[in-house]
Design a protein around this motif. Structure first.
Motif, short mmCIF file in Angstrom:
data_model
loop_
_atom_site.label_atom_id
_atom_site.label_comp_id
_atom_site.label_asym_id
_atom_site.label_seq_id
_atom_site.Cartn_x
_atom_site.Cartn_y
_atom_site.Cartn_z
N ILE A 1 28.53 48.61 48.42
CA ILE A 1 28.77 46.94 48.73
C ILE A 1 30.15 46.94 47.19
O ILE A 1 30.40 46.27 48.17
CB ILE A 1 28.16 46.29 49.11
CG1 ILE A 1 27.30 46.44 50.53
CG2 ILE A 1 28.92 44.73 49.12
CD1 ILE A 1 26.04 45.45 50.76
N ASN B 1 34.58 46.87 47.79
CA ASN B 1 34.88 44.83 47.67
C ASN B 1 36.32 45.17 46.23
O ASN B 1 36.30 44.54 46.23
CB ASN B 1 33.77 44.40 47.27
CG ASN B 1 33.51 43.92 48.88
OD1 ASN B 1 33.96 43.23 48.95
ND2 ASN B 1 32.02 44.58 49.53
N TRP C 1 39.31 43.21 46.26
CA TRP C 1 39.68 42.30 44.37
C TRP C 1 40.69 43.29 43.73
O TRP C 1 41.09 41.61 43.10
CB TRP C 1 37.57 42.62 43.52
CG TRP C 1 37.94 41.45 42.75
CD1 TRP C 1 38.58 40.54 42.26
CD2 TRP C 1 36.79 41.86 41.16
NE1 TRP C 1 38.02 39.15 41.56
CE2 TRP C 1 36.78 40.29 40.69
CE3 TRP C 1 36.19 42.92 40.95
CZ2 TRP C 1 36.67 40.75 39.60
CZ3 TRP C 1 35.50 42.74 39.41
CH2 TRP C 1 35.29 40.85 38.98
N GLY D 1 36.34 39.51 48.21
CA GLY D 1 36.02 41.10 46.96
C GLY D 1 34.63 40.64 45.60
O GLY D 1 34.25 41.21 45.77
N GLY E 1 31.42 39.92 46.90
CA GLY E 1 30.73 40.87 47.23
C GLY E 1 30.52 41.47 46.10
O GLY E 1 29.51 42.66 45.59
N CYS E 2 31.99 42.36 44.97
CA CYS E 2 31.04 42.86 44.02
C CYS E 2 30.52 42.50 42.95
O CYS E 2 29.10 43.07 42.24
CB CYS E 2 32.75 42.69 43.37
SG CYS E 2 34.22 43.88 44.04
N PHE F 1 29.00 35.64 51.41
CA PHE F 1 29.99 36.85 51.22
C PHE F 1 29.75 37.49 52.46
O PHE F 1 31.04 37.87 54.10
CB PHE F 1 30.08 38.56 50.65
CG PHE F 1 30.90 39.69 50.92
CD1 PHE F 1 32.50 39.73 50.84
CD2 PHE F 1 29.54 40.66 51.92
CE1 PHE F 1 32.31 41.81 51.23
CE2 PHE F 1 30.34 41.83 51.83
CZ PHE F 1 31.82 41.58 51.92
N LEU G 1 32.43 36.51 55.67
CA LEU G 1 33.49 38.17 56.52
C LEU G 1 32.75 37.71 57.66
O LEU G 1 33.82 38.09 58.96
CB LEU G 1 32.56 39.33 56.17
CG LEU G 1 33.43 40.80 56.18
CD1 LEU G 1 34.70 40.35 55.57
CD2 LEU G 1 32.26 41.67 55.48
N GLN H 1 33.96 45.69 59.18
CA GLN H 1 33.64 44.34 59.31
C GLN H 1 32.19 44.13 59.04
O GLN H 1 31.78 43.60 58.40
CB GLN H 1 34.64 42.81 59.80
CG GLN H 1 36.10 43.07 58.84
CD GLN H 1 36.79 42.07 59.21
OE1 GLN H 1 36.28 41.89 60.91
NE2 GLN H 1 37.76 41.70 58.84
N GLY I 1 29.63 45.90 57.02
CA GLY I 1 29.67 45.51 55.69
C GLY I 1 28.77 44.34 55.89
O GLY I 1 27.99 43.70 55.14
#
Length: 268
Positions: free
Chosen positions: A19, A23, A27, A76, A79-80, A94, A98, A247, A250
């Motif tokens: 993940i 991302n 980002w 992003g 998620g990061c 996130f 999404l 998606q 994710g």
């Protein structure tokens, strides 16, 4: 205590760093790339011209690009950092965000199919307004020329659409040398020519329909675009399905990571 710690559940490193890696690309690239792309267009006035020739009620398209870039950047980032720091709030944000984007894309696809005739009319309206403003901006002119060369088309539904332009119309009062002609991008290309003949479209619409086919592309850009979609339907559908599956994948990964984190914290 240490033995009990190692026997407990652990957060999956594979999901966590997958993940994060997935991302970090969006980002890092989302906002800077759009800034580099948008600012020159903004300075040259292309986006301002687009707002004047589309039925957007004065809405500046630059804001649409900035909003999309900002959403990608925030998504992003969530998620990061959520994956790296095992922050369940950011991970839930996130996955929910999404999911909303996926739902909006699905809705847009259904609406595009239902209102395809309206979209076709809007595309025709957009191209015709571009034709009227062809000589008003060099960047817009280059965009139209590129479109007509790429699709091998002329006008929205045919070469006669260029009557909408004050320089190319066939009226008796038109003093332009380009009267009853078309831009060079409508012309059929001769492979033997190394230099583009920018005057190849002069007076071409004064000729008969059969003669015009010898010099220019007579098909409109709207039918050519429809033909391209039909010819590449499998590829286009595959791209959209691939994005949708990515998606969904994710969202599932983020939810699994949240479950792992909560399970580990519950075992402490």
């Amino acid at each position: 205590m240490s033995g009990k710690h190692y026997k407990g559940q652990e957060v999956s490193c594979c999901i966590k760093y997958f993940i994060f890696g997935f991302n970090i690309i969006f980002w890092v690239r989302a906002f800077p790339r759009r800034s580099v792309f948008i600012l020159p267009l903004r300075e040259s006035g292309v986006l301002s011209n687009l707002s004047s020739i589309t039925d957007l009620g004065g809405f500046d398209p630059v804001w649409l690009f900035l909003v999309v870039g900002g959403v990608m950047f925030i998504l992003g980032f969530a998620g990061c950092i959520g994956a790296l720091r095992e922050n369940t709030f950011l991970l839930k944000f996130f996955s929910v965000f999404l999911g909303i984007i996926f739902f909006l894309e699905l809705t847009a696809g259904v609406l595009a199919f239902v209102f395809k005739d309206w979209i076709k009319d809007q595309l025709n309206f957009f191209i015709n307004n571009n034709i009227r403003a062809y000589r008003d901006d060099i960047d817009l002119q280059n965009l139209i020329d590129f479109t007509q060369e790429y699709w091998e088309c002329c006008g929205a539904f045919g070469a006669d659409d260029w009557n909408l332009n004050i320089y190319f119309n066939c009226t008796e009062s038109n003093p332009s040398r380009e009267k009853c002609g078309v831009p060079f991008s409508c012309c059929t290309k001769d492979p033997a020519e190394d230099v583009i003949n920018t005057q190849c479209g002069y007076d071409v619409r004064a000729k008969s329909s059969e003669e015009q086919r010898t010099y220019i592309h007579v098909k409109g850009c709207v039918p050519q675009f429809e033909k391209w979609l039909q010819d590449n339907l499998t590829v286009v559908a595959g791209i959209f399905i691939g994005i949708a599956l990515l998606q969904i994948f994710g969202i599932c990964l983020a939810q699994n990571l949240v479950s792992d984190i909560e399970a580990v914290r519950a075992s402490w």
